[in-house]
Design a protein around this motif. Sequence first.
Motif, mmCIF file in Angstrom:
data_model
loop_
_atom_site.group_PDB
_atom_site.id
_atom_site.type_symbol
_atom_site.label_atom_id
_atom_site.label_comp_id
_atom_site.label_asym_id
_atom_site.label_seq_id
_atom_site.Cartn_x
_atom_site.Cartn_y
_atom_site.Cartn_z
ATOM 1 N N GLY A 82 0.767 -1.239 0.000
ATOM 2 C CA GLY A 82 0.000 0.000 0.000
ATOM 3 C C GLY A 82 0.795 1.284 0.000
ATOM 4 O O GLY A 82 0.214 2.365 0.130
ATOM 5 N N GLU A 83 2.115 1.212 -0.156
ATOM 6 C CA GLU A 83 2.929 2.419 -0.179
ATOM 7 C C GLU A 83 4.251 2.097 -0.865
ATOM 8 O O GLU A 83 4.594 0.936 -1.063
ATOM 9 C CB GLU A 83 3.194 2.931 1.243
ATOM 10 N N GLU A 84 4.968 3.143 -1.216
ATOM 11 C CA GLU A 84 6.294 2.952 -1.803
ATOM 12 C C GLU A 84 7.294 2.656 -0.693
ATOM 13 O O GLU A 84 7.458 3.448 0.233
ATOM 14 C CB GLU A 84 6.716 4.199 -2.572
ATOM 15 N N LEU A 85 7.942 1.511 -0.788
ATOM 16 C CA LEU A 85 8.975 1.119 0.158
ATOM 17 C C LEU A 85 10.228 0.727 -0.615
ATOM 18 O O LEU A 85 10.131 0.199 -1.729
ATOM 19 C CB LEU A 85 8.517 -0.061 1.019
ATOM 20 N N LEU A 86 11.373 0.983 -0.032
ATOM 21 C CA LEU A 86 12.644 0.578 -0.626
ATOM 22 C C LEU A 86 13.217 -0.556 0.215
ATOM 23 O O LEU A 86 13.615 -0.343 1.368
ATOM 24 C CB LEU A 86 13.622 1.762 -0.656
ATOM 25 N N ILE A 87 13.246 -1.767 -0.345
ATOM 26 C CA ILE A 87 13.810 -2.902 0.372
ATOM 27 C C ILE A 87 15.325 -2.752 0.419
ATOM 28 O O ILE A 87 15.977 -2.628 -0.623
ATOM 29 C CB ILE A 87 13.426 -4.237 -0.313
ATOM 30 N N VAL A 88 15.891 -2.759 1.620
ATOM 31 C CA VAL A 88 17.338 -2.580 1.755
ATOM 32 C C VAL A 88 18.053 -3.865 2.183
ATOM 33 O O VAL A 88 19.275 -3.944 2.115
ATOM 34 C CB VAL A 88 17.672 -1.448 2.748
ATOM 35 N N CYS A 109 17.205 -2.592 15.380
ATOM 36 C CA CYS A 109 17.414 -1.686 14.249
ATOM 37 C C CYS A 109 17.450 -0.219 14.669
ATOM 38 O O CYS A 109 17.944 0.626 13.919
ATOM 39 C CB CYS A 109 16.308 -1.876 13.215
ATOM 40 N N SER A 110 16.921 0.093 15.842
ATOM 41 C CA SER A 110 16.858 1.490 16.277
ATOM 42 C C SER A 110 18.237 2.123 16.402
ATOM 43 O O SER A 110 18.366 3.343 16.375
ATOM 44 C CB SER A 110 16.113 1.598 17.611
ATOM 45 N N ALA A 133 25.477 2.887 8.379
ATOM 46 C CA ALA A 133 25.267 1.443 8.504
ATOM 47 C C ALA A 133 24.147 0.977 7.582
ATOM 48 O O ALA A 133 24.248 -0.081 6.948
ATOM 49 C CB ALA A 133 24.949 1.081 9.952
ATOM 50 N N ILE A 134 23.073 1.753 7.490
ATOM 51 C CA ILE A 134 21.953 1.387 6.611
ATOM 52 C C ILE A 134 22.409 1.370 5.155
ATOM 53 O O ILE A 134 22.056 0.463 4.392
ATOM 54 C CB ILE A 134 20.780 2.359 6.817
ATOM 55 N N ALA A 135 23.200 2.361 4.764
ATOM 56 C CA ALA A 135 23.716 2.388 3.388
ATOM 57 C C ALA A 135 24.608 1.179 3.116
ATOM 58 O O ALA A 135 24.550 0.580 2.031
ATOM 59 C CB ALA A 135 24.487 3.681 3.142
ATOM 60 N N ASP A 136 25.418 0.796 4.097
ATOM 61 C CA ASP A 136 26.282 -0.386 3.935
ATOM 62 C C ASP A 136 25.449 -1.659 3.805
ATOM 63 O O ASP A 136 25.749 -2.535 2.982
ATOM 64 C CB ASP A 136 27.236 -0.503 5.124
ATOM 65 N N ILE A 137 24.410 -1.768 4.626
ATOM 66 C CA ILE A 137 23.525 -2.934 4.570
ATOM 67 C C ILE A 137 22.850 -3.018 3.210
ATOM 68 O O ILE A 137 22.751 -4.087 2.599
ATOM 69 C CB ILE A 137 22.474 -2.840 5.693
ATOM 70 N N GLU A 151 22.426 15.193 3.113
ATOM 71 C CA GLU A 151 21.211 15.829 3.601
ATOM 72 C C GLU A 151 20.155 14.820 4.045
ATOM 73 O O GLU A 151 19.148 15.193 4.649
ATOM 74 C CB GLU A 151 20.614 16.712 2.504
ATOM 75 N N VAL A 152 20.364 13.571 3.745
ATOM 76 C CA VAL A 152 19.360 12.545 4.040
ATOM 77 C C VAL A 152 19.352 12.217 5.526
ATOM 78 O O VAL A 152 20.403 12.094 6.154
ATOM 79 C CB VAL A 152 19.652 11.273 3.215
ATOM 80 N N MET A 153 18.153 12.084 6.083
ATOM 81 C CA MET A 153 17.999 11.625 7.460
ATOM 82 C C MET A 153 17.329 10.264 7.432
ATOM 83 O O MET A 153 16.238 10.109 6.868
ATOM 84 C CB MET A 153 17.169 12.612 8.283
ATOM 85 N N LEU A 154 17.972 9.269 8.029
ATOM 86 C CA LEU A 154 17.430 7.916 8.082
ATOM 87 C C LEU A 154 17.306 7.462 9.529
ATOM 88 O O LEU A 154 18.131 7.816 10.377
ATOM 89 C CB LEU A 154 18.350 6.937 7.325
#
Length: 375
Positions: free
Chosen positions: A42-48, A98-99, A105-109, A138-141
């Motif tokens: 139901g929404e746009e998600l990016l599987i990482v 994950c918090s 780390a998210i970019a590496d994963i 500028e990205v906040m994750l």
Amino acid sequence: MYQIDPATNRIHRVAQMKFADLGFTERGHLQEWLANQPDALGEELLIVQKEFAGFEDTRERLDLLALDKDGALVVIENKLDDSGRDVVWQSLKYASYCSTLSKTAIADIFQQYLDKSGIDARAEEKICEFLGQEDFAEVMLNHGNDQRLILVAAQFRKEVTSTVLWLLKHDVRLQCFKATPFKQGNFLFLQLEQVIPLAEAEELMIGISEKEKEEHKAERGQAKRFPLRTEFWHRALEALEQAGIDLYSNVSPGKDHWLNSGSGLSGVHYTMVFSKDEVRVEFVLSRSAKEQNKTLFDTLYQRCAALEQRFGEPLEWRRLDEKKASIILARKLFDGYNKDNWADMIKWLVERVQRMEETFEPEIALLRGKLNGGE
């Protein structure tokens, strides 16, 4: 689920099945379906990442890890015909693990996932593209406690739904999707239905206050490039006005790296782009239906030689088969964040914006006719 028979003006029940009876498995099938079609939720998600096990001191692994459009991490747990008793506890543990994940780390994963999947792409660029940001700096994750949980199963036990509803009241961002397979002859179907919270009530139950939303937006607005962009767009819009070009006369400068202006046809617009490496002018086909965008692009591409002659120089034709939109553009490389270059950049934009409108404005009637079934 029912099949409509227009010939008899009757409906016929489609047989509801169980995943186990069809030979489907959690990891081999349901997980793969969602990994490759996450917008089924139901929404746009990016599987990482999938089967993520990068937690210290534990061998546990979550099914799917994703990002939503706000940069929040989404933990997706899949069960087949029965949710089991422990799925909520399991997903809460994963969310807590994950918090602590940083943006790096998210970019590496995600990069590990791309490499393993044989996708030749840089994780940081894919994340920026997904979030509509130009610069990864500028990205906040994974901001604060914004982690979300999505549970997918054919049936949810009462102890699970009771716990989920209690957690929703305590501002835990959690959704339950009922996955149901159907069979009609040789055809198999999958229905994914959000059952908790009800879709129409979700905004009321998510529990993020307006104050938190404003604080989140303010933090992102502190990025040093936002004022730079606003200043550039002020100058560019002034130059367009002085040149007598009214395409952007009702557009205000903003902090984004782009400015849009309508073409008179819904979902089709002109765009100016200002980045640290270049400036661009674009004619963007971005209607809600992907197939319409591709049809309009193909219609124009058949006449690319004539359109480029009208524009006065070659254009880049990006059909973008894997995306919803298609784009036709011209661009020029600059050191965009050096203000000494701004006069030349704005002069280039003013000239190309005028040419872009003169090139494609006469095509709007043709495109509108194509959408209405005309030739």
